[in-house]
Motif scaffolding. Structure first.
Motif, PDB file in Angstrom:
ATOM      1  N   CYS A 160       3.751  19.630 -14.296  1.00 17.45           N
ATOM      2  CA  CYS A 160       4.191  20.278 -13.884  1.00 17.45           C
ATOM      3  C   CYS A 160       3.733  20.036 -12.391  1.00 17.45           C
ATOM      4  N   ARG A 161       2.268  19.930 -12.442  1.00 15.37           N
ATOM      5  CA  ARG A 161       2.364  18.440 -11.130  1.00 15.37           C
ATOM      6  C   ARG A 161       2.663  18.069 -10.697  1.00 15.37           C
ATOM      7  N   SER A 162       3.734  16.995 -11.523  1.00  9.33           N
ATOM      8  CA  SER A 162       4.168  15.683 -10.505  1.00  9.33           C
ATOM      9  C   SER A 162       5.233  16.138  -9.847  1.00  9.33           C
ATOM     10  N   LEU A 163       5.067  16.931  -9.568  1.00  9.95           N
ATOM     11  CA  LEU A 163       6.930  16.920  -8.639  1.00  9.95           C
ATOM     12  C   LEU A 163       7.264  16.810  -7.379  1.00  9.95           C
ATOM     13  N   GLU A 164       5.752  17.478  -7.537  1.00 12.18           N
ATOM     14  CA  GLU A 164       5.588  17.630  -5.364  1.00 12.18           C
ATOM     15  C   GLU A 164       3.950  16.521  -5.122  1.00 12.18           C
TER      16      GLU A 164
END
Length: 359
Positions: free
Chosen positions: A168-172
């Motif tokens: 969930c920390r990889s999108l932005e």
């Protein structure tokens, strides 16, 4: 927001078939997440640098099935069919079906590849699950007719978390927070959020050279490791420490204090491994060469007053972090003194990136 907010209303459009491709990067946590509750909820908040070069590219093609039934999908890595990946994908589909209810309507072909070497010792679950979640959201966007970008990313992060927490920390990018924290506006246990505050110029284009110490499979899976925090004698103090470190990180990122950054990041890395070494059963994921590299970094820093530092994931590899202004000097140090401790002399040069891209 709560989980039920991500359950969609009935779709207005229908699609027979299609294909979508997303590229999503890995990330490296500065304040570590270790320990989780049910439904992939973190025991403590975390903050990470999004990487740029280490990423997964996933193409998801889909065709309508004649009848609903079991999930229907096939998985390929670098063009080779990978049935051993299917149980993890099926677990993910079961977790997210309530939120993307079209999953049983289609047969999916998942074709994925990594820009970093397979079995390089870099966890691909964050980049892989985030890329797949983004592909699913692109399908939902077509079925719904339209979704605001902010809602698209938020739900994609929510879905990615149910596949792999750190995904969930990889999108932005370039800095993302996951986990509720009273000093981070908008932070949530359900999804990652782009770090909302001022970041000093010192941290722009920060460099991460990943030293591949051991490319073998980890002795203990991350899921097992996280579960060992239940009943861990030091768990509650660790969760408090992480919360305080994230508070301290806000000031460090604003002021650009690289000495305090070094102290916090290295302490977090060593604490992560200390929790593994003091669980029951206990385990050690660092290798002798991991410790050799750490000592070399400390000696180099003392000798040169460099701002280079290290962090570790739940494995033996070392992430060497340093400001862009020191790139030439630190890379020379890595080539001259650290490469000897890497498996087959392998390392990967990366830099802080801005997140996922639709291709």
């Amino acid at each position: 927001m709560i989980e039920k907010d991500f359950i969609p209303k009935p779709y207005t459009n229908s699609i027979e078939n299609g294909s979508v491709t997303w590229s999503s990067p890995s990330n490296i946590a500065l304040v570590k997440y270790w320990g989780k509750k049910a439904h992939q909820i973190p025991e403590n908040p975390s903050i990470s640098f999004t990487l740029n070069n280490c990423k997964t590219i996933t193409n998801l093609s889909f065709t309508t099935k004649e009848k609903e039934g079991k999930f229907s999908f096939e998985v390929y890595l670098d063009g080779e069919k990978k049935d051993d990946f299917k149980p993890k994908i099926e677990t993910f589909f079961n977790r997210v079906e309530l939120y993307v209810p079209f999953l049983r309507n289609y047969h999916f072909k998942i074709e994925t590849s990594n820009t970093f070497p397979h079995s390089s010792g870099i966890a691909s679950s964050a980049s892989g699950m985030s890329a797949l979640a983004l592909c699913l959201m692109s399908i939902e966007k077509e079925l719904k007719g339209d979704i605001l970008e902010v809602d698209f990313i938020k739900k994609a992060s929510f879905l990615a978390r149910l596949g792999s927490g750190s995904a969930c920390r990889s999108l932005e990018g370039d800095i993302v927070v996951w986990g509720s924290h009273d000093k981070i506006n908008g932070s949530s246990n359900l999804f990652g959020v782009k770090y909302p505050y001022t970041v000093h110029q010192n941290f722009k284009n920060y460099q991460d050279t990943i030293l591949l110490v051991d490319k073998g499979e980890k002795q203990v899976s991350s899921t097992v490791g996280h579960n060992l925090m239940h009943g861990h004698p030091f768990a509650q103090e660790r969760f408090k420490q992480a919360d305080k470190n994230l508070s301290d990180c806000i000031t460090i990122l604003k002021d650009g204090d690289l000495d305090k950054f070094t102290a916090l990041v290295e302490s977090e890395a060593l604490t992560l491994h200390a929790m593994m070494m003091t669980s029951m059963p206990y385990f050690i994921l660092m290798k002798p060469n991991t410790l050799e590299i750490i000592n070399k970094i400390w000696a180099f820093r003392n000798k040169t007053n460099s701002k280079v530092c290290f962090t570790l994931d739940a494995g033996a590899n070392v992430h060497v972090l340093y400001p862009e202004s020191e790139s030439m000097r630190v890379l020379e140090f890595i080539k001259n003194e650290l490469v000897a401790y890497c498996q087959n002399g392998q390392y990967i040069c990366d830099v802080i990136g801005l997140g996922a891209n639709k291709l």
